[in-house]
Design a protein around this motif. Structure first.
Motif, PDB file in Angstrom:
ATOM      1  N   VAL A   8       0.731  -1.400  -0.129  1.00  0.00           N
ATOM      2  CA  VAL A   8      -0.613   0.292  -0.014  1.00  0.00           C
ATOM      3  C   VAL A   8       1.086   1.192   0.248  1.00  0.00           C
ATOM      4  O   VAL A   8       2.180   1.044   0.999  1.00  0.00           O
ATOM      5  CB  VAL A   8      -1.193  -0.064   1.129  1.00  0.00           C
ATOM      6  CG1 VAL A   8      -1.887   1.530   1.626  1.00  0.00           C
ATOM      7  CG2 VAL A   8      -1.421  -1.303   1.182  1.00  0.00           C
ATOM      8  N   VAL A   9       0.654   2.196  -1.039  1.00  0.00           N
ATOM      9  CA  VAL A   9       1.610   3.245  -1.144  1.00  0.00           C
ATOM     10  C   VAL A   9       0.845   4.798  -0.740  1.00  0.00           C
ATOM     11  O   VAL A   9       1.423   5.708  -1.363  1.00  0.00           O
ATOM     12  CB  VAL A   9       2.191   3.147  -2.004  1.00  0.00           C
ATOM     13  CG1 VAL A   9       3.328   1.743  -2.639  1.00  0.00           C
ATOM     14  CG2 VAL A   9       1.392   2.758  -3.531  1.00  0.00           C
ATOM     15  N   GLY A  10      -0.921   4.402  -1.157  1.00  0.00           N
ATOM     16  CA  GLY A  10      -1.251   5.737  -0.544  1.00  0.00           C
ATOM     17  C   GLY A  10      -2.513   5.240  -0.015  1.00  0.00           C
ATOM     18  O   GLY A  10      -3.106   4.152  -0.715  1.00  0.00           O
ATOM     19  N   ILE A  11      -2.996   5.896   0.449  1.00  0.00           N
ATOM     20  CA  ILE A  11      -4.481   5.958   1.571  1.00  0.00           C
ATOM     21  C   ILE A  11      -5.525   6.998   1.747  1.00  0.00           C
ATOM     22  O   ILE A  11      -4.214   8.436   1.726  1.00  0.00           O
ATOM     23  CB  ILE A  11      -4.566   4.867   3.320  1.00  0.00           C
ATOM     24  CG1 ILE A  11      -3.046   4.286   2.824  1.00  0.00           C
ATOM     25  CG2 ILE A  11      -5.380   5.000   3.531  1.00  0.00           C
ATOM     26  CD1 ILE A  11      -2.668   3.422   3.820  1.00  0.00           C
ATOM     27  N   GLY A  12      -6.607   6.476   1.516  1.00  0.00           N
ATOM     28  CA  GLY A  12      -7.580   8.301   1.285  1.00  0.00           C
ATOM     29  C   GLY A  12      -8.673   7.136   2.196  1.00  0.00           C
ATOM     30  O   GLY A  12      -9.424   7.102   1.658  1.00  0.00           O
ATOM     31  N   GLN A  13      -9.249   9.032   2.631  1.00  0.00           N
ATOM     32  CA  GLN A  13     -10.645   8.203   3.255  1.00  0.00           C
ATOM     33  C   GLN A  13     -11.326   9.802   2.993  1.00  0.00           C
ATOM     34  O   GLN A  13     -10.621  10.918   3.384  1.00  0.00           O
ATOM     35  CB  GLN A  13     -10.765   7.850   4.287  1.00  0.00           C
ATOM     36  CG  GLN A  13     -10.289   8.235   5.701  1.00  0.00           C
ATOM     37  CD  GLN A  13     -10.284   7.420   6.927  1.00  0.00           C
ATOM     38  OE1 GLN A  13     -11.458   6.999   7.239  1.00  0.00           O
ATOM     39  NE2 GLN A  13      -9.280   7.172   7.541  1.00  0.00           N
ATOM     40  N   ARG A  35      -7.135  11.854  -2.580  1.00  0.00           N
ATOM     41  CA  ARG A  35      -6.498  11.739  -1.218  1.00  0.00           C
ATOM     42  C   ARG A  35      -5.451  10.799  -1.107  1.00  0.00           C
ATOM     43  O   ARG A  35      -4.098  10.715  -0.889  1.00  0.00           O
ATOM     44  CB  ARG A  35      -6.750  11.798   0.179  1.00  0.00           C
ATOM     45  CG  ARG A  35      -8.430  13.270   0.677  1.00  0.00           C
ATOM     46  CD  ARG A  35      -8.735  13.375   1.811  1.00  0.00           C
ATOM     47  NE  ARG A  35      -9.329  14.525   1.990  1.00  0.00           N
ATOM     48  CZ  ARG A  35     -10.988  14.420   2.636  1.00  0.00           C
ATOM     49  NH1 ARG A  35     -11.136  13.522   3.067  1.00  0.00           N
ATOM     50  NH2 ARG A  35     -10.829  15.236   2.195  1.00  0.00           N
ATOM     51  N   ALA A  36      -6.224   9.272  -1.503  1.00  0.00           N
ATOM     52  CA  ALA A  36      -5.138   8.256  -1.556  1.00  0.00           C
ATOM     53  C   ALA A  36      -4.103   8.612  -2.582  1.00  0.00           C
ATOM     54  O   ALA A  36      -2.748   8.136  -2.908  1.00  0.00           O
ATOM     55  CB  ALA A  36      -5.652   7.464  -1.912  1.00  0.00           C
ATOM     56  N   GLN A  41       1.824  10.432  -4.203  1.00  0.00           N
ATOM     57  CA  GLN A  41       2.214  11.139  -4.954  1.00  0.00           C
ATOM     58  C   GLN A  41       2.137  10.761  -6.345  1.00  0.00           C
ATOM     59  O   GLN A  41       3.098  11.091  -7.294  1.00  0.00           O
ATOM     60  CB  GLN A  41       3.730  12.001  -4.504  1.00  0.00           C
ATOM     61  CG  GLN A  41       4.188  12.230  -3.275  1.00  0.00           C
ATOM     62  CD  GLN A  41       5.573  12.713  -3.681  1.00  0.00           C
ATOM     63  OE1 GLN A  41       6.243  13.300  -3.756  1.00  0.00           O
ATOM     64  NE2 GLN A  41       5.553  13.038  -1.924  1.00  0.00           N
ATOM     65  N   MET A  42       1.222  10.822  -6.912  1.00  0.00           N
ATOM     66  CA  MET A  42       0.596  10.268  -7.807  1.00  0.00           C
ATOM     67  C   MET A  42      -0.390  11.296  -8.232  1.00  0.00           C
ATOM     68  O   MET A  42      -1.282  11.776  -8.189  1.00  0.00           O
ATOM     69  CB  MET A  42       0.372   8.803  -7.821  1.00  0.00           C
ATOM     70  CG  MET A  42       1.690   7.188  -7.494  1.00  0.00           C
ATOM     71  SD  MET A  42       0.484   6.218  -7.817  1.00  0.00           S
ATOM     72  CE  MET A  42       1.703   5.357  -7.419  1.00  0.00           C
TER      73      MET A  42
END
Lengths: 389, 207, 352
Positions: A8-13, A35-36, A41-42
């Motif tokens: 997992v390299v990005g997390i958003g909620q 947010r994820a 950074q994508m």
């Protein structure tokens, strides 16, 4: 080629609340997804494929809503996949997304789970009058309450355990800015005095109904290594597992389902966990009614049969305990059904990345995410760690 | 994100924050084979379970034995008395419900059936209902019997002694099917595979 | 990628209405048939995946009780997609690539008969801009047909040829719902249903189910003489809004076909999931399928169109022909959403 590493390299909620009237369905999923992406950074262009999960489509009144959300999720010309495994769907969706990387098909996969229950009448969606089916006299709580009673009887558990779980999770939720319920005045007595809805389940021991979404960016080893080199810690997926069993079978155990235990055993084996109580730093499990914490503690191998409630009572599962459970506040604070499983998986990942903020468990290096669905017959789990498997 | 510039004509108009779009879809359901056979029993005030060859008796039947994964062509009449295996006391006026609060929703294992049904318990104060209690079906008046399980209005105590040995699924396996005894995970072999006959460390709760 | 093959396919007879069975009762013969053909039971299966949708059933969580058809006891590894079974098959293929299991069962089913299908499908559309207009699925397809005819690339006669060939080929398909031998003139003499589409340009409404068994490598070779190996599989989506895409081409199909490697060899047979006649023409062009390819020898979706299932049936029909030795290399296609919004393309091949 075999199985590739994935992290997992990005997390958003989203901010979860009863009604997110300020955003459309597309706006809700984009809030989590953006947010994820920012965390990873994508941009949309970096994503190879997306996997969407949610629970029954009647909740929003849209059939297969991923179709109309395709462009909002940046998927024009890309693969978009839709999973639905009842309440475990948020977890199984993340697992399907992870497998796309593990199989070497894609390098960067966005996965999003959501529910916008306020769009429709949730009770209506679950209570469509279907002829010929036996009447459910008391809704979802009425289905689960007898199983909770069976647990209490079997484990000889005292009445206040359910209250302790609710109190702990609601207090944890106060530390989570995204949680739906922020009950600053919650107390043991206020829970104890709340209406006994489905005896033995009190109102304050049940989950809310929320609008919300969760998103993860899953990356290949190359992608995750690059993030790590840049100072952004990946959460390495050390194991994933799913199990299903029949809804109504003569032999199945609805208190400690065999499928749940087999799912846990499978995911621990993959992660090299031989003693879950010692080898796991924290657990985010699917607890929609407070009594499910001790039940799952036993079902997932953290406690001997009949002893799960003793861990709760002793404070082992508190945020500062030996085995913190539901650091985010859990489903008891936030329940956008389709996203609830992914939120568990995401919290586990946040813990081992060290990005859980006020609900961070010091030094968490290995965490378990757990989801279940239906009448406790669908299970999805993963183990994530700070260390590459 | 690019700035959105509205045309002058709608620049000062109150934005639309939500729309309400009522939707109605009509469905015409058919019962299917197993349910039709079951409901034909109900109109004769008989409770008909079904089983697959070598399988357990399921009531109400849904057409497939969920353990074997096979059709259930054999009709088996089960008793109209049974034992409460668990229950909850409902203190909420549930949506669409016309029940007097509190009321009891219980899992009831009918004699001769292998799976508990969920139904109401009446004619006893809610706080006196208990696991193991023997109960019997109370039907609507004959003129009101329809092909629906609601033709059984509720269950009430028979007055028999409690069945303290009632089979509660999972509990025939000691500590429960999905429990870790001594920190050891259970395996598939803890239960008998209904197709191969292999496995089953206990009598599968049938004792 | 790991070598994985379809080794068994079974379907129920496709009918307008299966009144006398509930969904699990309708599904069981397909699941049991697919397993029995290769002498397997659920105990031999590593992963099970299914496709269906609640809106056809008219109830939430409708897939939960149909799992009883497989007998998931002891508990199994299982998943479900709210998509056509072709995507369930894709999930199983991904799972097989991980090398931890060697077999998979995939099934799909739908009873469209309880509801009013063209109205039910309007619930797929954008709930704010399109759904409230209740545009039925035939009318939406007719918009696409009109746009295609207006390009001048095809004529109504070309549409008629698709209809006539499909219903004629379906005479050899015992599971087909519609099959007849009529001429082009008969077709063109029909009144429009929704211009420019005639009733015979449209698919029937169908109740039915299908199931497939997957196996990897030696496991596949040990079960059947000629496994239908997957050589490439890919799926792509486009925006749902009809105004955001050129309806006369299928860009998502073109990309999926390219990724799946359709053009890497001759194609003996193609089963294309084209519910409407004009859609076959769009899809053939998108996949670059030319004169030497037998198109939809089963009769295709014009002869039976079980929702959530017709795509999986296309894969099964191609696999059957490869296993039977009547084709060496084939293409199967599945679609979802209005006007071919989402498409999956799979290339299958037999050993020589």
């Amino acid at each position: 080629m075999g199985k590739q590493r994935v992290a997992v390299v990005g997390i958003g909620q989203t901010k979860h609340q009863a009604t997110r009237g300020d955003v459309s369905m597309a706006g809700l999923v984009r809030e989590a997804a953006l947010r994820a992406l920012a965390d990873a950074q994508m941009t949309w262009a970096d994503i190879d494929a997306a996997v969407v999960g949610k629970a029954p489509d009647f909740f929003e009144g849209v059939m297969m809503p991923e179709l109309f959300l395709a462009d909002a999720l940046g998927c024009t010309g890309k693969p978009l996949f839709r999973v639905h495994t009842a309440g475990s769907v948020g977890g199984s969706t993340a697992i399907v997304a992870a497998q796309l990387v593990q199989a070497g098909i894609h390098e960067r996969v966005l996965t999003v789970a959501f529910e916008k229950q306020s769009e429709s009448e949730a009770m209506w969606a679950l209570s469509l009058p279907i002829p010929f089916t036996p009447p459910l006299h008391a809704g979802a709580g009425g289905y689960f309450a007898p199983h909770v009673r069976s647990y209490i009887r079997r484990a000889k558990a005292p009445d206040h355990i359910g209250i302790l779980v609710a109190l702990k999770d609601r207090q944890n939720g106060l530390k989570n800015p995204y949680a739906h319920l922020h009950e600053h005045d919650i107390s043991f007595d206020s829970i104890k005095d709340s209406l006994m809805l489905w005896d033995p389940i009190r109102y304050a021991e049940t989950c809310p109904s929320s609008d919300g979404a969760c998103a993860l960016v899953l990356g290949s080893e190359r992608v995750a290594d690059a993030a790590a080199a840049d100072g952004r810690k990946p959460a390495w997926i050390q194991g994933t597992a799913m199990r299903s069993e029949p809804t109504l079978s003569a032999e199945r155990d609805t208190v400690l389902p065999l499928g749940g235990a087999l799912c846990a055993a499978d995911v621990y084996r993959q992660a090299g966990i031989t003693n879950p109580r010692k080898d796991v730093d924290c657990v985010e499990m699917y607890v929609p009614f407070s009594w499910f914490e001790p039940m799952w503690l036993e079902n997932l191998g953290f406690a001997e049969p009949g002893e799960g409630w003793k861990l709760t009572e002793a404070g082992v599962t508190a945020l500062d305990g030996d085995l913190p459970v539901n650091m985010s506040g859990g489903v008891l604070c936030t329940n956008p059904i389709g996203a609830s499983g992914m939120l568990r998986f995401a919290e586990a990942a946040m813990q081992v990345r060290g990005t859980a903020g006020d609900h961070q468990v010091d030094g968490a290096r290995r965490a378990v995410g757990h989801a279940y669905g239906g009448g406790s017959q669908f299970f999805a789990m993963w183990v994530v760690g700070a260390d590459k498997p | 994100m690019a700035e959105i510039v509205l045309p002058p004509s709608i620049r000062d108009v109150e934005p639309v924050r939500s729309v309400r779009t009522p939707a109605q879809l009509d469905y015409e359901f058919t019962a299917g084979d197993a349910t039709t056979r079951f409901l034909n029993g109900i109109v004769n005030k008989r409770i008909i379970g079904q089983q697959a060859p070598g399988g357990r008796v399921y009531v109400p039947p849904r057409g497939a034995d969920p353990e074997l994964g096979q059709p259930t062509p054999i009709d088996v009449e089960v008793a109209q008395v049974g034992t409460v295996t668990s229950f909850c006391v409902v203190n909420l006026q549930f949506y669409g419900s016309v029940m007097e609060i509190p009321y009891v929703s219980a899992l009831i294992l009918l004699d001769g059936a292998d799976l508990s049904i969920m139904h109401l318990i009446q004619e006893i104060p809610a706080d006196q209902v208990r696991i193991g209690m023997r109960v019997e079906a109370v039907w609507r008046d004959d003129a009101d019997i329809e092909p629906t399980f609601e033709s059984v209005r509720y269950f009430r105590p028979t007055g028999e002694p409690d069945d303290v040995n009632v089979r509660i699924p999972g509990e025939g396996h000691g500590t429960g099917l999905g429990s870790w005894v001594g920190g050891v995970a259970p395996t598939e072999a803890v239960i008998r595979n209904p197709r191969t006959g292999q496995g089953g460390t206990t009598e599968g709760g049938d004792a | 990628m790991r070598d994985v093959a379809i080794i068994s396919f079974a379907q129920t007879p496709m009918r307008r209405r299966v009144d006398e069975l509930n969904e699990v009762e309708m599904l069981m013969p397909a699941v049991h048939g697919a397993l029995a053909q290769v002498d397997m039971t659920i105990d031999d299966i590593g992963f099970t995946c299914s496709g269906s949708t609640d809106y056809l059933a008219g109830m939430a969580f409708s897939f939960v009780s149909t799992l009883d058809a497989v007998g998931p006891w002891p508990p199994i590894q299982e998943s479900h997609v709210e998509m056509d079974g072709a995507w369930a098959l894709y999930e199983a293929w991904v799972k097989l690539q991980l090398g931890e299991i060697d077999t998979a069962l995939v099934y799909a089913y739908a009873k469209s008969s309880p509801g009013d299908l063209p109205m039910v499908l309007t619930r797929q559309l954008d709930p704010i801009t399109m759904g409230p207009l209740w545009p039925d699925s035939v009318s939406i397809a007719a918009l696409q047909a009109r746009a295609l005819l207006d390009t001048g690339r095809v004529t109504e006669g070309d549409l008629a040829e698709v209809a006539v060939r499909s219903r004629r080929d379906a005479l050899a398909n015992p599971n087909a719902q519609l099959a007849w031998d009529r001429g082009l003139d008969d077709h063109l003499a029909e009144d429009y249903l929704v211009a420019p589409l005639r009733r015979s340009d449209c698919p029937p409404i169908t109740d039915g189910a299908a199931a497939i068994v997957w196996a990897a490598g030696d496991e596949a070779r040990s079960k059947v003489d000629r496994p239908a190996w997957i050589r490439g599989i890919d799926h792509r989506i486009e925006p749902i809004h009809l105004g955001l895409r050129d309806l006369t081409v299928s860009e998502s199909t073109r990309i999926a076909a390219e990724k799946a490697g359709v053009a890497d060899g001759p194609v003996d047979v193609a089963e294309i999931h084209a519910p409407f006649t004009h859609q076959e023409l769009i899809l053939r062009q998108a996949m670059g399928l030319g004169g030497s390819t037998a198109i939809n020898p089963s009769g295709g979706a014009l002869c039976a169109n079980p929702m959530m299932t017709a795509g999986l049936v296309r894969l099964g029909e191609v696999a059957n022909r490869i296993s039977a030795g009547t084709a060496d290399r084939g293409v199967a296609h599945a679609t979802s959403g209005p006007c071919l919004q989402q498409n999956l393309v799979c290339v299958l091949e037999g050993d020589n």
